[in-house]
Scaffold this motif. Structure first.
Motif, mmCIF file in Angstrom:
data_model
loop_
_atom_site.group_PDB
_atom_site.id
_atom_site.type_symbol
_atom_site.label_atom_id
_atom_site.label_comp_id
_atom_site.label_asym_id
_atom_site.label_seq_id
_atom_site.Cartn_x
_atom_site.Cartn_y
_atom_site.Cartn_z
ATOM 1 N N PRO A 28 19.804 82.339 -69.326
ATOM 2 C CA PRO A 28 20.961 81.606 -68.802
ATOM 3 C C PRO A 28 22.262 82.432 -68.782
ATOM 4 N N ALA A 29 22.551 83.155 -69.853
ATOM 5 C CA ALA A 29 23.821 83.899 -69.904
ATOM 6 C C ALA A 29 23.862 84.952 -68.806
ATOM 7 N N GLY A 30 22.756 85.679 -68.654
ATOM 8 C CA GLY A 30 22.689 86.706 -67.619
ATOM 9 C C GLY A 30 22.879 86.097 -66.237
ATOM 10 N N PHE A 37 18.272 93.054 -65.524
ATOM 11 C CA PHE A 37 17.105 93.655 -66.186
ATOM 12 C C PHE A 37 16.538 92.681 -67.216
ATOM 13 N N ASP A 38 15.216 92.642 -67.311
ATOM 14 C CA ASP A 38 14.611 91.869 -68.391
ATOM 15 C C ASP A 38 13.359 92.576 -68.882
ATOM 16 N N ARG A 39 13.133 92.471 -70.193
ATOM 17 C CA ARG A 39 11.944 93.105 -70.783
ATOM 18 C C ARG A 39 10.672 92.411 -70.303
ATOM 19 N N ASN A 40 10.770 91.162 -69.895
ATOM 20 C CA ASN A 40 9.600 90.419 -69.439
ATOM 21 C C ASN A 40 9.428 90.542 -67.929
ATOM 22 N N PHE A 79 14.221 83.960 -66.559
ATOM 23 C CA PHE A 79 14.599 82.653 -67.133
ATOM 24 C C PHE A 79 14.713 82.589 -68.653
ATOM 25 N N GLY A 80 14.425 83.658 -69.386
ATOM 26 C CA GLY A 80 14.665 83.678 -70.841
ATOM 27 C C GLY A 80 14.110 82.454 -71.530
ATOM 28 N N LEU A 81 14.923 81.861 -72.402
ATOM 29 C CA LEU A 81 14.465 80.742 -73.230
ATOM 30 C C LEU A 81 14.276 79.438 -72.446
ATOM 31 N N VAL A 82 14.722 79.410 -71.207
ATOM 32 C CA VAL A 82 14.430 78.207 -70.422
ATOM 33 C C VAL A 82 12.914 78.143 -70.227
ATOM 34 N N TRP A 128 12.463 97.600 -70.289
ATOM 35 C CA TRP A 128 13.012 97.558 -71.642
ATOM 36 C C TRP A 128 14.323 98.339 -71.679
ATOM 37 N N ILE A 129 15.352 97.709 -72.194
ATOM 38 C CA ILE A 129 16.638 98.398 -72.357
ATOM 39 C C ILE A 129 16.819 98.658 -73.850
ATOM 40 N N GLY A 130 17.125 99.899 -74.198
ATOM 41 C CA GLY A 130 17.349 100.220 -75.608
ATOM 42 C C GLY A 130 16.467 101.363 -76.067
ATOM 43 N N ALA A 167 23.344 90.513 -72.266
ATOM 44 C CA ALA A 167 23.017 89.075 -72.359
ATOM 45 C C ALA A 167 21.560 88.961 -72.778
ATOM 46 N N TYR A 168 21.201 89.758 -73.802
ATOM 47 C CA TYR A 168 19.774 89.822 -74.128
ATOM 48 C C TYR A 168 19.357 88.884 -75.264
ATOM 49 N N GLY A 169 20.229 87.930 -75.588
ATOM 50 C CA GLY A 169 19.827 86.815 -76.459
ATOM 51 C C GLY A 169 19.408 87.213 -77.862
ATOM 52 N N GLY A 223 26.433 84.817 -73.963
ATOM 53 C CA GLY A 223 25.294 84.027 -74.458
ATOM 54 C C GLY A 223 25.115 84.120 -75.962
ATOM 55 N N TRP A 224 23.873 83.965 -76.390
ATOM 56 C CA TRP A 224 23.578 83.925 -77.828
ATOM 57 C C TRP A 224 23.934 85.231 -78.523
ATOM 58 N N LEU A 225 23.860 86.322 -77.803
ATOM 59 C CA LEU A 225 24.214 87.621 -78.400
ATOM 60 C C LEU A 225 25.721 87.683 -78.692
ATOM 61 N N SER A 232 22.940 79.747 -81.411
ATOM 62 C CA SER A 232 22.928 78.286 -81.410
ATOM 63 C C SER A 232 23.707 77.804 -80.200
ATOM 64 N N GLY A 233 23.456 76.578 -79.840
ATOM 65 C CA GLY A 233 24.182 76.015 -78.694
ATOM 66 C C GLY A 233 23.270 75.908 -77.497
ATOM 67 N N ILE A 234 23.507 74.842 -76.756
ATOM 68 C CA ILE A 234 22.651 74.539 -75.615
ATOM 69 C C ILE A 234 23.098 75.355 -74.394
ATOM 70 N N ILE A 235 22.396 75.146 -73.311
ATOM 71 C CA ILE A 235 22.636 75.941 -72.105
ATOM 72 C C ILE A 235 24.055 75.724 -71.580
ATOM 73 N N ASP A 236 24.559 74.513 -71.748
ATOM 74 C CA ASP A 236 25.914 74.235 -71.285
ATOM 75 C C ASP A 236 26.940 75.121 -72.014
ATOM 76 N N ALA A 237 26.724 75.311 -73.316
ATOM 77 C CA ALA A 237 27.633 76.168 -74.085
ATOM 78 C C ALA A 237 27.499 77.619 -73.608
ATOM 79 N N THR A 238 26.281 77.996 -73.228
ATOM 80 C CA THR A 238 26.046 79.352 -72.722
ATOM 81 C C THR A 238 26.743 79.530 -71.371
ATOM 82 N N LEU A 239 26.725 78.485 -70.567
ATOM 83 C CA LEU A 239 27.451 78.532 -69.295
ATOM 84 C C LEU A 239 28.944 78.767 -69.557
HETATM 85 C C1 FAD Z 1 13.171 76.606 -78.976
HETATM 86 C C2 FAD Z 1 14.439 76.393 -78.183
HETATM 87 C C3 FAD Z 1 14.605 75.234 -77.432
HETATM 88 C C4 FAD Z 1 15.777 75.034 -76.705
HETATM 89 N N1 FAD Z 1 15.907 73.892 -75.970
HETATM 90 C C5 FAD Z 1 17.038 73.677 -75.263
HETATM 91 C C6 FAD Z 1 17.175 72.488 -74.478
HETATM 92 O O1 FAD Z 1 16.274 71.639 -74.429
HETATM 93 N N2 FAD Z 1 18.342 72.321 -73.787
HETATM 94 C C7 FAD Z 1 19.348 73.258 -73.814
HETATM 95 O O2 FAD Z 1 20.369 73.062 -73.153
HETATM 96 N N3 FAD Z 1 19.238 74.390 -74.557
HETATM 97 C C8 FAD Z 1 18.118 74.627 -75.268
HETATM 98 N N4 FAD Z 1 17.997 75.769 -76.016
HETATM 99 C C9 FAD Z 1 19.119 76.732 -76.037
HETATM 100 C C10 FAD Z 1 19.091 77.684 -74.816
HETATM 101 O O3 FAD Z 1 17.782 78.147 -74.646
HETATM 102 C C11 FAD Z 1 20.098 78.828 -75.042
HETATM 103 O O4 FAD Z 1 21.400 78.277 -75.046
HETATM 104 C C12 FAD Z 1 20.050 79.894 -73.956
HETATM 105 O O5 FAD Z 1 18.736 80.245 -73.597
HETATM 106 C C13 FAD Z 1 20.764 81.172 -74.412
HETATM 107 O O6 FAD Z 1 20.798 82.013 -73.317
HETATM 108 P P1 FAD Z 1 20.842 83.607 -73.427
HETATM 109 O O7 FAD Z 1 20.845 84.088 -72.028
HETATM 110 O O8 FAD Z 1 21.924 84.018 -74.331
HETATM 111 O O9 FAD Z 1 19.468 84.046 -74.165
HETATM 112 P P2 FAD Z 1 17.952 84.012 -73.680
HETATM 113 O O10 FAD Z 1 17.635 82.753 -72.986
HETATM 114 O O11 FAD Z 1 17.152 84.357 -74.870
HETATM 115 O O12 FAD Z 1 17.815 85.217 -72.634
HETATM 116 C C14 FAD Z 1 17.822 86.564 -73.041
HETATM 117 C C15 FAD Z 1 16.925 87.398 -72.139
HETATM 118 O O13 FAD Z 1 17.064 88.778 -72.524
HETATM 119 C C16 FAD Z 1 15.789 89.414 -72.469
HETATM 120 N N5 FAD Z 1 15.802 90.593 -73.357
HETATM 121 C C17 FAD Z 1 15.843 90.601 -74.703
HETATM 122 N N6 FAD Z 1 15.890 91.871 -75.172
HETATM 123 C C18 FAD Z 1 15.862 92.688 -74.081
HETATM 124 C C19 FAD Z 1 15.892 94.102 -73.921
HETATM 125 N N7 FAD Z 1 15.998 94.941 -74.952
HETATM 126 N N8 FAD Z 1 15.798 94.626 -72.655
HETATM 127 C C20 FAD Z 1 15.717 93.775 -71.585
HETATM 128 N N9 FAD Z 1 15.721 92.424 -71.698
HETATM 129 C C21 FAD Z 1 15.805 91.878 -72.922
HETATM 130 C C22 FAD Z 1 14.835 88.320 -72.931
HETATM 131 O O14 FAD Z 1 13.507 88.576 -72.474
HETATM 132 C C23 FAD Z 1 15.442 87.068 -72.287
HETATM 133 O O15 FAD Z 1 14.885 86.821 -71.014
HETATM 134 C C24 FAD Z 1 16.827 76.009 -76.738
HETATM 135 C C25 FAD Z 1 16.652 77.163 -77.510
HETATM 136 C C26 FAD Z 1 15.472 77.362 -78.213
HETATM 137 C C27 FAD Z 1 15.303 78.609 -79.036
#
Ligand code: FAD
Length: 526
Positions: free
Chosen positions: A58-60, A79-82, A86-89, A124-126, A146-148, A430-432, A437-444
């Motif tokens: 989401p953050a990315g 870029f994503d390692r996967n 869509f990350g944690l979505v 993979w970045i890093g 924004a790698y969470g 984002g989470w990084l 902690s925090g839902i997707i809205d907070a990440t937005l």
């Molecule tokens: C179990 C769980 C359930 C959740 N349920 C909800 C919910 O129902 N509703 C809601 O609003 N929020 C929910 N959340 C919170 C929501 O998922 C987060 O707020 C949001 O995903 C954070 O976004 P992010 O982009 O910071 O991290 P992430 O979503 O983790 O994205 C980070 C991305 O970076 C990639 N990455 C990591 N390291 C590297 C690297 N070295 N090189 C390249 N790529 C890399 C990862 O593969 C990943 O795709 C939940 C969280 C969890 C853990």
């Protein structure tokens, strides 16, 4: 943040937008692509800019979306390692909440703009053979981290890693979401069919998700994207009880009323709590924390504690609780409070956990759990222990990292160096940025903040023009040992189509592919 601002105010103000503390305006919160900015770029410049986004969660996406919408002459590479976006979505949000996963459609709009946005999956970045941050800085006007959070916090107990039957909430949520991570145990190590009693340490949203997925009728999840092997495993479960254990009291529970209500509606399930633990939870400071004058969250907290008091069967003693657990009637969801794990029991597989009794100390909003004196210990039997005490971000070589908070130090999204000076060109979201902690809205919202500082740097011509071409990026990726096959958006569409077809053949929205090699071989097909 304010402290940092005051300390080095002079050097920082230059890097800040003109309304640093009044960043958010209504339009910023609007996740709708068809905002009024659609046909009009905020930043018009003849210069060419290139941005790299590390992490396709989401953050990315939100950062990429803001840049693409608002900056002319720009290209964004994500870029994503996967091999999948869509990350944690995809790998966190529970499979029985398909409405949350619909947000992927919104993210897909970003990836569809292939003229201006490239997805570099399976990259993979890093360190350890990945693309370095310094290489990205060379290629791009700006790099957004924004790698969470890909790791988790430990309990810090002996044998935590060696006993079977102990999993983190990350492993658990990754398992039922079909994550490609290697440490996600498919089937045999989990041995859910042997599990009668589960203890979950931690009582946040993720702990609630896991409890619900384990207790719910698997057939209710069957039409969604839960992997079939997971579903088959869940069909075999005979879970009798789940105890959710918090270190602090009922008022400090980290789940929402919506989540506990959803659990309470599971047929054949009764919720329990212990009278003494509830009584000890309601210190004067806790009562104050529930008073509407105390904070904007107080009313919600009070509604939640009322719900707990009214919905749980309140038990007089641990002996009574033991009787309830031993009875074979119905399933039990037990809310335990003021207990800290101190010892793991069992030879090869976990058999139980010893907890030390805690009490609350401190003023409202700042209450800590401290061990009672004299010591009191209680044992909870279990065949599965889930540590749900938080995800944790990992450092990447070449970026500042706070090893206490496990976040990247930043000022409103601009990364700070070890002298607390902002580094225009290096950003975090984002989470990084704000912790796991925090839902997707907070990440937005925090991604919008990060974009604001990027915008400020662009407006002030503080970022270098770049003309990096896709070939340059491919070369930079493939010269690193860890990256042998890049998955682009077209490749992802092939994987996506196969998953949907497989799903539809089984009456599901999607059948997730569980192995990276399989995804890579599909993406290679012409
Ligand atoms: C179990 C769980 C359930 C959740 N349920 C909800 C919910 O129902 N509703 C809601 O609003 N929020 C929910 N959340 C919170 C929501 O998922 C987060 O707020 C949001 O995903 C954070 O976004 P992010 O982009 O910071 O991290 P992430 O979503 O983790 O994205 C980070 C991305 O970076 C990639 N990455 C990591 N390291 C590297 C690297 N070295 N090189 C390249 N790529 C890399 C990862 O593969 C990943 O795709 C939940 C969280 C969890 C853990």
């Amino acid at each position: 943040m304010i402290q940092i601002f005051l300390r080095s105010k002079q050097s920082l103000t230059h890097h800040l937008p003109s309304r640093p503390f009044g960043f958010f305006v209504a339009q910023d919160y609007n996740p709708d692509f068809k905002s009024r900015l659609e046909s009009q770029h905020l930043i018009k410049s003849d210069k060419d800019y290139r941005f790299a986004v590390v992490g396709c969660g989401p953050a990315g996406f939100y950062c990429a979306k803001q840049i693409l919408k608002n900056v002319a002459n720009v290209r964004v590479d994500i870029f994503d390692r996967n091999p999948h976006p869509f990350g944690l979505v995809r790998t966190g949000v529970a499979p029985d909440h398909p409405e949350m996963k619909k947000i992927e459609k919104d993210y897909e709009e970003v990836l569809k703009d292939t003229e201006r946005c490239q997805f570099y999956g399976n990259v993979w970045i890093g360190a350890n053979g990945g693309v370095s941050i310094s290489k990205l800085k060379e290629l791009y006007s700006g790099v957004i981290l924004a790698y969470g959070a890909t790791s988790e916090r430990d309990l810090g107990l002996p044998r935590e890693k060696s006993l079977l039957g102990i999993l983190s909430s990350r492993q658990m949520a990754s398992w039922y979401n079909g994550s490609l991570d290697k440490d996600v145990l498919y089937d045999q190590d989990l041995a859910l069919e042997q599990v009668q009693n589960v203890v979950i340490v931690g009582n946040g949203n993720v702990a609630m998700d896991i409890s619900r997925v384990l207790m719910k009728d698997p057939e209710k999840m069957a039409p969604h994207d839960i992997p079939t092997p997971v579903l088959e495993h869940l069909r075999k479960t005979r879970i009798n009880s789940i105890a959710l254990v918090g270190r602090r009291g009922a008022v400090q529970s980290a789940f929402t009323i919506k989540e506990i209500r959803e659990i309470s509606r599971i047929p054949d399930l009764t919720m329990y709590a212990l009278k003494q633990e509830l009584l000890d939870s309601f210190t004067e400071a806790s009562e104050r924390e529930q008073h509407p004058d105390f904070s904007v969250h107080a009313r919600g907290i009070q509604r939640r504690t009322e719900f707990i008091k009214q919905t749980c069967v309140i038990l007089e003693s641990e002996e009574q609780l033991q009787e309830v657990i031993e009875s074979k009637e119905g399933r039990k969801f037990i809310l335990r409070y003021l207990n800290r794990p101190v010892e793991l029991l069992g030879e090869q597989r976990v058999k139980g956990v010893k907890f030390e009794r805690m009490r609350l100390e401190g003023s409202a909003g700042d209450q800590k759990a401290v061990a009672v004196d004299p010591k009191q210990v209680t044992t909870m039997d279990c065949e599965l222990l889930i540590k749900s005490i938080g995800y944790k971000s990992q450092p990447i070589e070449g970026i500042p990292f706070n090893t206490k908070t496990h976040t990247v130090p930043n000022l409103m999204g601009c990364v700070l160096n070890d002298k607390d000076e902002p580094q225009p060109g290096l950003y975090v979201a984002g989470w990084l940025k704000r912790g796991p902690s925090g839902i997707i809205d907070a990440t937005l919202r925090d991604s919008v903040e990060t974009f604001r500082i990027i915008k400020h740097h662009l407006d002030n011509e503080m970022l270098p023009e770049k003309h990096t071409k896709p070939e340059d990026v491919q070369r930079a990726i493939l010269e690193n040992a860890a990256n042998h096959q890049v998955v682009d958006y077209g490749d992802w569409q092939k994987i996506d189509a196969v998953e949907r077809q497989e799903g539809s053949a089984r009456g599901k929205s999607r059948e997730k592919i569980l192995h990276k090699e399989e995804m890579l071989s599909i993406s290679k097909k012409v």
